[in-house]
Design a protein around this motif. Structure first.
Motif, short mmCIF file in Angstrom:
data_model
loop_
_atom_site.label_atom_id
_atom_site.label_comp_id
_atom_site.label_asym_id
_atom_site.label_seq_id
_atom_site.Cartn_x
_atom_site.Cartn_y
_atom_site.Cartn_z
N LEU A 11 0.80 -1.27 0.17
CA LEU A 11 0.09 -0.14 -0.13
C LEU A 11 0.76 1.36 0.20
O LEU A 11 0.39 2.38 0.42
CB LEU A 11 -0.97 -0.11 1.17
N HIS A 12 2.07 1.33 -0.65
CA HIS A 12 2.82 2.55 -0.55
C HIS A 12 3.79 2.31 -1.78
O HIS A 12 4.84 1.93 -1.89
CB HIS A 12 3.65 2.55 0.84
N ILE A 13 3.31 2.89 -2.86
CA ILE A 13 4.14 3.02 -4.09
C ILE A 13 3.94 4.45 -4.81
O ILE A 13 2.66 5.04 -5.01
CB ILE A 13 3.57 1.86 -5.16
N HIS A 14 5.12 4.98 -5.37
CA HIS A 14 5.10 6.14 -6.02
C HIS A 14 5.14 6.15 -7.44
O HIS A 14 6.05 5.44 -7.87
CB HIS A 14 6.18 7.18 -5.43
N SER A 15 4.55 6.88 -8.14
CA SER A 15 4.66 6.76 -9.71
C SER A 15 5.22 8.00 -10.09
O SER A 15 5.55 8.92 -9.41
CB SER A 15 3.04 6.73 -10.32
N ASP A 43 1.21 8.70 -4.38
CA ASP A 43 1.81 9.86 -4.74
C ASP A 43 1.95 10.90 -3.73
O ASP A 43 1.01 11.26 -3.22
CB ASP A 43 1.83 10.26 -6.17
N HIS A 44 3.04 11.67 -3.59
CA HIS A 44 3.26 12.98 -2.93
C HIS A 44 2.37 14.09 -3.36
O HIS A 44 2.57 14.38 -4.49
CB HIS A 44 4.70 13.53 -2.83
N ASP A 45 1.45 14.55 -2.93
CA ASP A 45 0.59 15.68 -2.89
C ASP A 45 -0.26 15.81 -4.23
O ASP A 45 -0.65 16.77 -4.60
CB ASP A 45 1.44 16.89 -3.14
N VAL A 68 -3.05 9.17 -1.19
CA VAL A 68 -2.30 10.03 -1.65
C VAL A 68 -1.04 10.32 -0.12
O VAL A 68 -1.76 10.07 0.83
CB VAL A 68 -2.90 11.41 -1.57
N GLU A 69 0.09 10.68 -0.38
CA GLU A 69 0.93 10.85 0.72
C GLU A 69 1.10 12.31 1.03
O GLU A 69 1.56 13.13 0.14
CB GLU A 69 2.26 10.00 0.67
N LEU A 70 1.03 13.04 2.33
CA LEU A 70 1.29 14.29 2.61
C LEU A 70 2.51 14.22 3.54
O LEU A 70 2.24 13.73 4.57
CB LEU A 70 -0.01 14.82 2.95
N SER A 246 6.03 -0.58 0.56
CA SER A 246 7.30 -0.63 0.30
C SER A 246 7.93 0.62 0.05
O SER A 246 9.19 0.99 0.35
CB SER A 246 7.69 -1.25 -1.17
N ASP A 247 7.17 1.54 -0.21
CA ASP A 247 7.79 3.16 -0.61
C ASP A 247 8.42 2.84 -2.05
O ASP A 247 9.56 3.71 -2.24
CB ASP A 247 8.62 3.83 0.39
N TYR A 248 8.18 2.08 -2.78
CA TYR A 248 8.88 2.02 -4.15
C TYR A 248 8.69 3.04 -4.92
O TYR A 248 7.66 3.77 -5.13
CB TYR A 248 8.02 0.61 -4.77
N HIS A 249 9.90 3.52 -5.56
CA HIS A 249 9.89 4.48 -6.34
C HIS A 249 10.55 4.31 -8.01
O HIS A 249 10.75 5.22 -8.60
CB HIS A 249 10.57 5.73 -5.70
N GLY A 250 10.35 3.11 -8.20
CA GLY A 250 10.77 2.79 -9.55
C GLY A 250 12.15 2.17 -9.28
O GLY A 250 13.07 2.29 -8.60
#
Ligand code: AMP
Ligand code: FE
Ligand code: FE
Ligand code: ZN
Length: 274
Positions: A11-15, A43-45, A68-70, A246-250
């Motif tokens: 539940l924590h992935i950034h695109s 995603d951040h914001d 969304v992550e703030l 995971s906070d996966y960022h690619g």
């Protein structure tokens, strides 16, 4: 009764709609291949990547939870709050995100001005072009510094220029967690304290609960076994939902992890849904 455990949620992935390097479509495809059944784009914001993730997930069996992550600040500490199950059309949420994105754009100009002061002259446009959107962040600046031969790698760029005390560090404009949590609540969402062992401010958790915090990210890539045990106890003590990510960022984000390396029990997501 035997309780089945399906380790298949992240539940924590950034695109690429914030500071990840992969599109929501690529993330959904990789999630499917890696055996993930429930994912969140956090995603951040921004929530701009969620429609693409929903569309890509159609017919794949992968479920996407909108989120969304703030980044918030309380008592001089940065606390990241993730809102899950948010209503993407909620006016107050959209206006908060707009405000954050404008702040991010201004911040990028400030960062490049500070770089200029120390003799590094680069057009901020490079960061916006690289991001493909105006809501850029420090990881984009780091990549621009590498491209211009100023830093050797992402870590180097953060360490020498972009962290507190370094010449091109600019903080976000301050968002109080109260505003973040209350806005998420108004949009029908559940607020979760992300990577609590990273912020390391357990003392602030009761205050966050007072604002309406409903969960805590117990399972996280960098959380050690004893930290996980500790935060399970914290969750129990305060009646908070347990999440994980995971906070996966690619794959070319400067972080080592691959999608699917990190998984937690999807039954916990069912709890969160309730
Ligand atoms: P920003 O939201 O623009 O302040 O950037 C924060 C993001 O930068 C985090 O979400 C991470 O993706 C990344 N980040 C923060 N610190 C580091 C670091 N030391 N090395 C690499 N990436 C980092
Ligand atoms: Fe990030
Ligand atoms: Fe975070
Ligand atoms: Zn994150």
């Amino acid at each position: 009764m035997i309780k089945l455990v399906y380790m298949s949620a992240d539940l924590h992935i950034h695109s690429s709609f914030s500071d990840g390097t992969e599109t929501p479509t690529q993330i959904v495809q990789k999630s499917k291949a890696a055996g993930l059944e429930i994912i969140s784009i956090t995603d951040h914001d921004t929530i701009a990547g969620i429609p693409e993730a929903f569309a890509a997930a159609q017919g794949t069996g992968v479920e996407v939870i909108p989120a969304v992550e703030l980044s918030t600040e309380l008592d001089k500490s940065e606390l990241h709050i993730i809102g899950y199950f948010i209503d993407q059309k909620n006016g107050e949420l959209l206006s908060l995100l707009k405000k954050r994105q404008n702040g991010r754009r201004e911040r990028i100009y400030k960062i490049f001005n500070l770089l200029k002061n120390i003799g590094i002259e680069i057009d901020p446009k490079e960061a916006f072009d690289l991001a493909g959107h105006e809501s850029a962040g420090r990881p984009h600046v780091a990549r621009v510094l590498i491209k211009n031969g100023i830093a050797a790698n992402i870590k180097d760029a953060f360490r020498n220029y972009l962290t507190p005390g370094k010449p091109a560090y600019v903080p976000h404009f301050v968002l109080h967690p109260k505003e973040a949590i209350e806005t998420i609540k108004k949009s029908g969402g559940c607020s979760v304290l992300a990577h609590p062992a990273v912020s390391n401010r357990d003392d602030l958790i009761p205050e966050l609960i007072g604002y309406g915090l409903c969960g805590i990210e117990v399972y996280y890539t960098s959380h050690r076994e004893e930290q996980i045990k500790h935060y399970i106890q914290v969750a129990k003590k305060y009646g908070l939902h347990i999440t994980g990510g995971s906070d996966y960022h690619g794959e070319n984000s400067g972080r080592e992890i691959k999608l699917g390396d990190f998984k937690f029990d999807k039954a916990l997501v069912e709890e969160l849904k309730k």
